[in-house]
Design a protein around this motif. Structure first.
Motif, PDB file in Angstrom:
ATOM      1  N   TYR A   1       5.995   5.309   9.074  1.00 47.50           N
ATOM      2  CA  TYR A   1       4.867   6.160   8.712  1.00 47.50           C
ATOM      3  C   TYR A   1       5.329   7.599   8.555  1.00 47.50           C
ATOM      4  O   TYR A   1       4.852   8.325   7.681  1.00 47.50           O
ATOM      5  N   ILE A   2       6.264   8.024   9.428  1.00 51.18           N
ATOM      6  CA  ILE A   2       6.782   9.393   9.303  1.00 51.18           C
ATOM      7  C   ILE A   2       7.452   9.561   7.955  1.00 51.18           C
ATOM      8  O   ILE A   2       7.260  10.566   7.257  1.00 51.18           O
ATOM      9  N   ILE A   3       8.240   8.547   7.530  1.00 52.49           N
ATOM     10  CA  ILE A   3       8.962   8.670   6.256  1.00 52.49           C
ATOM     11  C   ILE A   3       7.981   8.689   5.087  1.00 52.49           C
ATOM     12  O   ILE A   3       8.120   9.497   4.168  1.00 52.49           O
ATOM     13  N   ILE A   4       6.949   7.827   5.139  1.00 56.01           N
ATOM     14  CA  ILE A   4       5.975   7.813   4.038  1.00 56.01           C
ATOM     15  C   ILE A   4       5.251   9.155   3.960  1.00 56.01           C
ATOM     16  O   ILE A   4       5.080   9.717   2.874  1.00 56.01           O
ATOM     17  N   SER A   5       4.831   9.687   5.112  1.00 53.67           N
ATOM     18  CA  SER A   5       4.124  10.973   5.089  1.00 53.67           C
ATOM     19  C   SER A   5       5.026  12.072   4.566  1.00 53.67           C
ATOM     20  O   SER A   5       4.581  12.923   3.790  1.00 53.67           O
TER      21      SER A   5
ATOM     22  N   GLN B   1       2.215  -3.786  15.558  1.00 52.35           N
ATOM     23  CA  GLN B   1       3.252  -4.601  16.188  1.00 52.35           C
ATOM     24  C   GLN B   1       4.491  -4.712  15.319  1.00 52.35           C
ATOM     25  O   GLN B   1       5.600  -4.831  15.824  1.00 52.35           O
ATOM     26  N   GLN B   2       4.299  -4.714  13.976  1.00 48.53           N
ATOM     27  CA  GLN B   2       5.428  -5.046  13.109  1.00 48.53           C
ATOM     28  C   GLN B   2       6.140  -3.837  12.517  1.00 48.53           C
ATOM     29  O   GLN B   2       7.329  -3.900  12.247  1.00 48.53           O
ATOM     30  N   ILE B   3       5.391  -2.746  12.280  1.00 51.11           N
ATOM     31  CA  ILE B   3       5.975  -1.609  11.574  1.00 51.11           C
ATOM     32  C   ILE B   3       6.261  -0.500  12.582  1.00 51.11           C
ATOM     33  O   ILE B   3       5.359  -0.066  13.289  1.00 51.11           O
ATOM     34  N   PRO B   4       7.499  -0.026  12.648  1.00 46.56           N
ATOM     35  CA  PRO B   4       7.789   1.092  13.561  1.00 46.56           C
ATOM     36  C   PRO B   4       7.124   2.379  13.071  1.00 46.56           C
ATOM     37  O   PRO B   4       6.896   2.551  11.870  1.00 46.56           O
ATOM     38  N   LEU B   5       6.825   3.252  13.997  1.00 47.93           N
ATOM     39  CA  LEU B   5       6.156   4.510  13.652  1.00 47.93           C
ATOM     40  C   LEU B   5       7.003   5.361  12.720  1.00 47.93           C
ATOM     41  O   LEU B   5       6.482   6.144  11.920  1.00 47.93           O
ATOM     42  N   THR B   6       8.335   5.171  12.770  1.00 46.94           N
ATOM     43  CA  THR B   6       9.229   5.948  11.903  1.00 46.94           C
ATOM     44  C   THR B   6       8.907   5.752  10.432  1.00 46.94           C
ATOM     45  O   THR B   6       9.029   6.679   9.639  1.00 46.94           O
TER      46      THR B   6
ATOM     47  N   VAL C   1      -0.486  14.757   5.931  1.00 42.96           N
ATOM     48  CA  VAL C   1      -0.650  15.138   7.340  1.00 42.96           C
ATOM     49  C   VAL C   1      -1.686  14.241   8.010  1.00 42.96           C
ATOM     50  O   VAL C   1      -1.501  13.791   9.155  1.00 42.96           O
ATOM     51  N   ASN C   2      -2.786  13.939   7.285  1.00 38.58           N
ATOM     52  CA  ASN C   2      -3.822  13.067   7.850  1.00 38.58           C
ATOM     53  C   ASN C   2      -3.249  11.704   8.215  1.00 38.58           C
ATOM     54  O   ASN C   2      -3.541  11.171   9.281  1.00 38.58           O
ATOM     55  N   LEU C   3      -2.447  11.138   7.294  1.00 40.09           N
ATOM     56  CA  LEU C   3      -1.874   9.814   7.551  1.00 40.09           C
ATOM     57  C   LEU C   3      -1.013   9.834   8.811  1.00 40.09           C
ATOM     58  O   LEU C   3      -1.096   8.942   9.656  1.00 40.09           O
ATOM     59  N   LEU C   4      -0.216  10.897   8.945  1.00 44.13           N
ATOM     60  CA  LEU C   4       0.667  10.980  10.118  1.00 44.13           C
ATOM     61  C   LEU C   4      -0.145  11.112  11.402  1.00 44.13           C
ATOM     62  O   LEU C   4       0.141  10.435  12.402  1.00 44.13           O
ATOM     63  N   LEU C   5      -1.200  11.952  11.370  1.00 41.10           N
ATOM     64  CA  LEU C   5      -2.029  12.120  12.569  1.00 41.10           C
ATOM     65  C   LEU C   5      -2.699  10.807  12.959  1.00 41.10           C
ATOM     66  O   LEU C   5      -2.739  10.451  14.145  1.00 41.10           O
ATOM     67  N   ILE C   6      -3.209  10.069  11.959  1.00 41.77           N
ATOM     68  CA  ILE C   6      -3.894   8.817  12.287  1.00 41.77           C
ATOM     69  C   ILE C   6      -2.898   7.797  12.810  1.00 41.77           C
ATOM     70  O   ILE C   6      -3.190   7.053  13.746  1.00 41.77           O
TER      71      ILE C   6
ATOM     72  N   LEU D   1       0.821  -1.207   0.000  1.00 38.43           N
ATOM     73  CA  LEU D   1       0.000   0.000   0.000  1.00 38.43           C
ATOM     74  C   LEU D   1       0.853   1.255   0.000  1.00 38.43           C
ATOM     75  O   LEU D   1       0.548   2.232  -0.689  1.00 38.43           O
ATOM     76  N   ALA D   2       1.965   1.222   0.765  1.00 36.95           N
ATOM     77  CA  ALA D   2       2.825   2.403   0.828  1.00 36.95           C
ATOM     78  C   ALA D   2       3.425   2.698  -0.537  1.00 36.95           C
ATOM     79  O   ALA D   2       3.404   3.839  -1.021  1.00 36.95           O
ATOM     80  N   ILE D   3       3.933   1.638  -1.211  1.00 38.08           N
ATOM     81  CA  ILE D   3       4.571   1.869  -2.506  1.00 38.08           C
ATOM     82  C   ILE D   3       3.548   2.315  -3.539  1.00 38.08           C
ATOM     83  O   ILE D   3       3.790   3.237  -4.320  1.00 38.08           O
ATOM     84  N   LEU D   4       2.344   1.689  -3.520  1.00 40.00           N
ATOM     85  CA  LEU D   4       1.301   2.097  -4.465  1.00 40.00           C
ATOM     86  C   LEU D   4       0.900   3.553  -4.232  1.00 40.00           C
ATOM     87  O   LEU D   4       0.733   4.324  -5.185  1.00 40.00           O
ATOM     88  N   ALA D   5       0.778   3.940  -2.943  1.00 40.86           N
ATOM     89  CA  ALA D   5       0.374   5.319  -2.649  1.00 40.86           C
ATOM     90  C   ALA D   5       1.413   6.296  -3.181  1.00 40.86           C
ATOM     91  O   ALA D   5       1.070   7.302  -3.815  1.00 40.86           O
TER      92      ALA D   5
END
Lengths: 184, 114
Positions: free
Chosen positions: B21-25, B14-19, B56-61, A21-25
């Motif tokens: 999500y920060i990088i994707i956002s 459990q598997q993905i660190p919050l970092t 920003v929405n993704l990061l907040l969620i 999902l991340a790569i697709l987004a």
């Protein structure tokens, strides 16, 4: 790097779904920016919104996943598509900016990204992780969000309706034909 | 960590660190910025702004889910409401610009710079 690969091998199906999902987004976001035809941009943006809704479901925020699809992919993108078709912009008469401007923009964006990621990955940044003891998996469900929205956030919620009224009046006023307008 | 409690925590958390999500956002936000800087079509600039809002929405969620704090998700709800209002007014302005100049190239509006 090997640590990252080891971590990658231990993922379950949900973990791989996160990466897909991340790569697709990200790919569809790039497509939004690079597409020549505005309608392709709109379709790519809708794809991005669906990928983000998938992320929200993985994060157990079902209410916002539904709202994201209904409001963004449903209402806002229809408005964009309607405007593009209304203005009949299919022909590509957009003379693009010079290559120098484009390269400068990409360099500026890349530098900003490097800077932000360096800040977030700093040792002192202390990105928090989940707390297994006090974790509440019902955080993003409708019941919980609704009770908070109608108790703690009742004033902003009511003000949002005033905002919508103002936006509606503004859109009607802007869209109205004035006496001196050119007609075509 | 007791296994009975562990089942209730979503697997991604459990598997993905919050970092991550920060990088994707951050990446989504920067793509939006590059779109605003490189394109001249007003509607595509507008869509790039929507991309930035969604980053920003993704990061907040993500933060709200990881920390079990509902306020972040209520905030995202308000961001979506404001974005809807903003889009309706903004597209009305774009239609009006098109009616007056027969184009939505923002380069033609260069008098707004000074």
């Amino acid at each position: 790097m090997s640590e990252f690969l080891n971590q990658f091998k231990q993922l379950t199906a949900t973990g791989y779904l996160f990466w897909v999902l991340a790569i697709l987004a990200l790919l569809s976001a790039v497509w939004v920016v690079t597409a020549r035809n505005p309608i392709h941009s709109v379709l790519a943006l809708i794809a991005t919104f669906f990928c983000l809704s998938g992320h929200y479901i993985l994060l157990n925020a079902q209410f916002l996943a539904a709202v994201n699809i209904i409001v963004y992919a449903g209402a806002i993108m229809v408005l964009f598509l309607f405007t593009i078709m209304f203005l009949n912009l299919r022909r590509e008469d957009e003379e693009s900016k010079t290559n120098l401007t484009k390269m400068a923009a990409v360099v500026v964006g890349g530098l900003l990204m490097v800077m932000l990621i360096t800040i977030f990955r700093a040792k002192s940044a202390q990105v928090p992780t989940f707390n297994p003891v006090s974790f509440d998996s019902r955080t993003g469900l409708v019941e919980n969000l609704g009770s908070i929205l109608y108790s703690d956030y009742i004033l902003p919620f009511e003000l949002a309706s005033v905002l919508f009224l103002v936006a509606m009046v503004g859109a009607v006023m802007l869209g109205k034909r004035e006496a001196g307008d050119r007609h075509f | 960590m007791q296994p009975t409690q562990n089942v209730l925590i979503p697997e991604v958390i459990q598997q993905i660190p919050l970092t991550y999500y920060i990088i994707i956002s951050t990446a989504l936000f920067v793509i939006g910025i590059i779109g605003v800087l490189t394109r001249r079509n007003a509607i595509i600039i507008f869509m790039s702004i929507e991309l930035m809002l969604n980053a920003v929405n993704l990061l907040l969620i993500a933060f709200s889910s990881y920390r079990s704090d509902s306020s972040g998700q209520v905030f995202v709800f308000f961001i979506m409401a404001v974005a809807a209002a903003e889009v309706s007014v903004g597209l009305a302005i774009i239609v009006m610009i098109y009616r007056n100049t027969r184009s939505i190239d923002v380069g033609l509006l260069n008098k707004l710079k000074w």
